[in-house]
Design a protein around this motif. Structure first.
Motif, PDB file in Angstrom:
ATOM      1  N   GLY A  85       0.838  -1.189   0.000  1.00 31.67           N
ATOM      2  CA  GLY A  85       0.000   0.000   0.000  1.00 31.67           C
ATOM      3  C   GLY A  85       0.872   1.237   0.000  1.00 31.67           C
ATOM      4  N   GLU A  86       0.266   2.352   0.301  1.00 32.33           N
ATOM      5  CA  GLU A  86       1.025   3.595   0.419  1.00 32.33           C
ATOM      6  C   GLU A  86       1.077   3.959   1.886  1.00 32.33           C
ATOM      7  N   PHE A  87       2.285   3.923   2.453  1.00 33.52           N
ATOM      8  CA  PHE A  87       2.484   4.169   3.872  1.00 33.52           C
ATOM      9  C   PHE A  87       3.574   5.204   4.071  1.00 33.52           C
ATOM     10  N   GLU A  88       3.624   5.700   5.296  1.00 30.89           N
ATOM     11  CA  GLU A  88       4.731   6.537   5.738  1.00 30.89           C
ATOM     12  C   GLU A  88       5.373   5.809   6.910  1.00 30.89           C
ATOM     13  N   THR A  95       8.190   7.686   2.559  1.00 30.24           N
ATOM     14  CA  THR A  95       7.064   7.044   1.898  1.00 30.24           C
ATOM     15  C   THR A  95       7.500   5.646   1.465  1.00 30.24           C
ATOM     16  N   ILE A  96       6.695   4.654   1.797  1.00 32.97           N
ATOM     17  CA  ILE A  96       7.017   3.260   1.472  1.00 32.97           C
ATOM     18  C   ILE A  96       5.811   2.594   0.828  1.00 32.97           C
ATOM     19  N   THR A  97       6.082   1.560   0.035  1.00 26.89           N
ATOM     20  CA  THR A  97       5.003   0.811  -0.608  1.00 26.89           C
ATOM     21  C   THR A  97       4.770  -0.538   0.066  1.00 26.89           C
ATOM     22  N   THR A  98       5.737  -0.998   0.853  1.00 26.10           N
ATOM     23  CA  THR A  98       5.574  -2.206   1.646  1.00 26.10           C
ATOM     24  C   THR A  98       5.766  -1.819   3.100  1.00 26.10           C
ATOM     25  N   GLY A 129      20.472   6.182  13.511  1.00 25.77           N
ATOM     26  CA  GLY A 129      20.380   6.688  12.143  1.00 25.77           C
ATOM     27  C   GLY A 129      19.000   6.556  11.573  1.00 25.77           C
ATOM     28  N   SER A 130      18.866   6.978  10.324  1.00 24.56           N
ATOM     29  CA  SER A 130      17.571   6.849   9.666  1.00 24.56           C
ATOM     30  C   SER A 130      17.755   6.026   8.411  1.00 24.56           C
ATOM     31  N   ASN A 131      16.670   5.673   7.798  1.00 31.41           N
ATOM     32  CA  ASN A 131      16.788   4.907   6.570  1.00 31.41           C
ATOM     33  C   ASN A 131      16.242   5.730   5.413  1.00 31.41           C
ATOM     34  N   ALA A 132      16.707   6.942   5.297  1.00 25.54           N
ATOM     35  CA  ALA A 132      16.293   7.808   4.195  1.00 25.54           C
ATOM     36  C   ALA A 132      16.518   7.070   2.892  1.00 25.54           C
ATOM     37  N   GLY A 133      15.547   7.125   2.047  1.00 26.43           N
ATOM     38  CA  GLY A 133      15.640   6.438   0.766  1.00 26.43           C
ATOM     39  C   GLY A 133      15.128   5.021   0.833  1.00 26.43           C
ATOM     40  N   ASP A 134      14.654   4.556   1.975  1.00 27.30           N
ATOM     41  CA  ASP A 134      14.120   3.208   2.107  1.00 27.30           C
ATOM     42  C   ASP A 134      12.749   3.182   1.436  1.00 27.30           C
ATOM     43  N   SER A 135      12.724   2.659   0.246  1.00 25.60           N
ATOM     44  CA  SER A 135      11.466   2.653  -0.502  1.00 25.60           C
ATOM     45  C   SER A 135      10.561   1.520  -0.081  1.00 25.60           C
ATOM     46  N   GLY A 136      11.114   0.546   0.650  1.00 25.16           N
ATOM     47  CA  GLY A 136      10.291  -0.559   1.089  1.00 25.16           C
ATOM     48  C   GLY A 136       9.988  -1.540  -0.016  1.00 25.16           C
TER      49      GLY A 136
END
Length: 137
Positions: A85-88, A95-98, A129-136
């Motif tokens: 789906g579309e999640f944050e 923004t992630i899709t999984t 840290g963060s996972n910036a760019g984690d598209s999922g």
């Protein structure tokens, strides 16, 4: 109004999340990073840490936590589910899709991206840290 109930639910989720850490010892900032997936309220964060300590889930010394319940880490096969789906991401805001969701007795926590779920559960080793760019994806 259900604000007290929501606060109590968050407290229980936070304590249970600490009980399910992968490693026996964790730096306080890394523990707070995980708790912030439940709440960003400093007072509730403090309550979660205090409750976890009073219940014997953690022991605090200086700026480190030691988990007192060995072997209760999150089981990926039975406690982590994925949904499309579309999640944050609840941890980093990407923004992630999984979406990865952790099922705990106190409730469900998520969604998280593929990198953040590893950080939240302590599977990545550094905990920060963060996972910036984690598209999922």
């Amino acid at each position: 109004m259900n604000e007290p109930a929501a606060r109590e639910e968050k407290l229980e989720l936070g304590v249970e999340l600490l009980a399910h850490l992968e490693h026996e010892e964790l730096a306080l900032p890394d523990a707070i990073d995980r708790i912030e997936t439940v709440t960003t309220s400093p007072s509730l964060t403090r309550e979660i840490l205090d409750a976890a300590e009073k219940r014997g889930v953690i022991e605090r010394e200086n700026a480190r936590l030691r988990v007192q319940r060995g072997g209760t880490y999150v089981n990926y096969e039975s406690q982590v589910t994925q949904r499309e789906g579309e999640f944050e991401c609840r941890r980093c805001g990407t923004t992630i899709t999984t979406g990865h969701f952790v099922k705990l007795d106190a409730g469900e926590l998520g969604p998280f991206g593929s990198s953040c779920i590893r950080k939240v559960t302590g599977r990545d080793g550094d905990g920060g840290g963060s996972n910036a760019g984690d598209s999922g994806t």
